[in-house]
Structures are given as C-alpha cells and as structure tokens.
Design a protein around this motif. Sequence first.
Motif, mmCIF file in Angstrom:
data_model
loop_
_atom_site.group_PDB
_atom_site.id
_atom_site.type_symbol
_atom_site.label_atom_id
_atom_site.label_comp_id
_atom_site.label_asym_id
_atom_site.label_seq_id
_atom_site.Cartn_x
_atom_site.Cartn_y
_atom_site.Cartn_z
ATOM 1 N N LYS A 199 -68.350 -6.710 5.965
ATOM 2 C CA LYS A 199 -68.600 -7.675 5.243
ATOM 3 C C LYS A 199 -69.797 -7.512 4.466
ATOM 4 C CE LYS A 199 -68.641 -12.917 5.026
ATOM 5 N NZ LYS A 199 -68.269 -14.051 5.421
ATOM 6 N N SER A 200 -71.075 -7.168 5.251
ATOM 7 C CA SER A 200 -72.098 -7.006 4.381
ATOM 8 C C SER A 200 -72.205 -5.892 3.772
ATOM 9 C CB SER A 200 -73.301 -6.899 5.735
ATOM 10 O OG SER A 200 -73.115 -5.632 6.343
ATOM 11 N N THR A 201 -71.399 -4.630 4.187
ATOM 12 C CA THR A 201 -71.344 -3.416 3.248
ATOM 13 C C THR A 201 -70.626 -3.742 1.906
ATOM 14 O OG1 THR A 201 -71.404 -1.956 5.176
ATOM 15 C CG2 THR A 201 -70.457 -1.390 3.209
ATOM 16 N N CYS A 202 -69.702 -4.594 1.851
ATOM 17 C CA CYS A 202 -68.665 -5.080 0.877
ATOM 18 C C CYS A 202 -69.639 -5.757 -0.021
ATOM 19 C CB CYS A 202 -67.470 -5.558 1.231
ATOM 20 S SG CYS A 202 -66.109 -4.662 1.777
ATOM 21 N N LYS A 203 -70.323 -6.858 0.577
ATOM 22 C CA LYS A 203 -71.112 -7.514 -0.324
ATOM 23 C C LYS A 203 -72.245 -6.683 -0.999
ATOM 24 C CE LYS A 203 -73.805 -12.047 -0.233
ATOM 25 N NZ LYS A 203 -74.250 -12.965 0.669
ATOM 26 N N GLU A 204 -73.044 -6.039 -0.319
ATOM 27 C CA GLU A 204 -74.116 -5.163 -0.771
ATOM 28 C C GLU A 204 -73.514 -4.256 -2.007
ATOM 29 O OE1 GLU A 204 -77.593 -2.057 0.541
ATOM 30 O OE2 GLU A 204 -76.823 -3.738 1.966
ATOM 31 N N LEU A 205 -72.501 -3.640 -1.634
ATOM 32 C CA LEU A 205 -72.073 -2.441 -2.335
ATOM 33 C C LEU A 205 -70.985 -3.149 -3.790
ATOM 34 C CD1 LEU A 205 -71.578 0.541 0.026
ATOM 35 C CD2 LEU A 205 -73.525 -0.159 -1.583
ATOM 36 N N ASN A 206 -70.845 -4.577 -3.559
ATOM 37 C CA ASN A 206 -70.021 -5.107 -4.675
ATOM 38 C C ASN A 206 -68.388 -4.504 -4.524
ATOM 39 O OD1 ASN A 206 -69.424 -7.037 -6.328
ATOM 40 N ND2 ASN A 206 -69.979 -5.995 -7.816
ATOM 41 N N LEU A 207 -67.945 -4.319 -3.090
ATOM 42 C CA LEU A 207 -66.506 -3.871 -3.172
ATOM 43 C C LEU A 207 -65.564 -4.830 -2.476
ATOM 44 C CD1 LEU A 207 -67.837 -0.570 -1.442
ATOM 45 C CD2 LEU A 207 -67.077 -0.752 -3.817
ATOM 46 N N THR A 208 -64.487 -4.643 -2.547
ATOM 47 C CA THR A 208 -63.351 -5.383 -1.885
ATOM 48 C C THR A 208 -63.213 -4.616 -0.577
ATOM 49 O OG1 THR A 208 -61.439 -4.152 -2.745
ATOM 50 C CG2 THR A 208 -62.334 -6.338 -4.214
ATOM 51 N N TYR A 209 -62.536 -5.136 0.302
ATOM 52 C CA TYR A 209 -62.136 -4.539 1.491
ATOM 53 C C TYR A 209 -61.205 -3.221 1.278
ATOM 54 C CZ TYR A 209 -63.910 -7.811 4.902
ATOM 55 O OH TYR A 209 -64.785 -8.829 5.555
ATOM 56 N N LYS A 210 -60.280 -3.512 0.128
ATOM 57 C CA LYS A 210 -59.350 -2.376 -0.303
ATOM 58 C C LYS A 210 -60.338 -1.352 -0.955
ATOM 59 C CE LYS A 210 -55.337 -1.560 -3.285
ATOM 60 N NZ LYS A 210 -54.338 -1.833 -4.011
ATOM 61 N N GLN A 211 -61.064 -1.561 -1.545
ATOM 62 C CA GLN A 211 -61.930 -0.511 -2.365
ATOM 63 C C GLN A 211 -63.045 0.173 -1.133
ATOM 64 O OE1 GLN A 211 -64.091 -3.147 -4.935
ATOM 65 N NE2 GLN A 211 -63.003 -2.519 -6.914
#
Length: 79
Positions: A8-20
């Motif tokens: 969750k934190s990685t997606c938020k920090e890198l502005n990515l969806t789980y799919k991306q």
Amino acid sequence: MNDKNLIKSTCKELNLTYKQLGELIGYSEGALKTISSTGKVSENLEKSIALLYRIKELENKNKEMENLKTTLKKLLDLK
C-alpha cells in the motif's frame, strides 16, 4: 519503505495502482491485494520492491544528467 503495509505504501508513494505495481514487479493484482491484506510479504517481494525503488532513483538521476547535458550544450553553443 518500512511502512506497516509495504504494498500500500509503495503504491501510494509511486502513485501506482496494485495492477500497475504488479506489472512492474511480476505479480498479479490479485496476489498483491491478498498479500497486502494478510501482511505476509515474502523476501522476493520485498527485494522486487526495493529494486523498483532503485530503478526509479536511477531514472531520476539519469533525467538530471540529461538536463545537465542539455544545459551544458546550450552554454557551449553561446560561445
């Protein structure tokens, strides 16, 4: 990256969806959702995310170097 929920934190920090994120590191969206909800992050997943951060860091440094190169060329052309 030492957040309680790494995915969750990685997606938020890198502005990515789980799919991306999954496409970048070789995991399915469903697998990432399951891992995120259970908190059972494997060593391979941790390393994959660490490598993704390293790639992003190197891409940023490369962009900075390209900008510097362009600026230097402009300055040299002024002479």
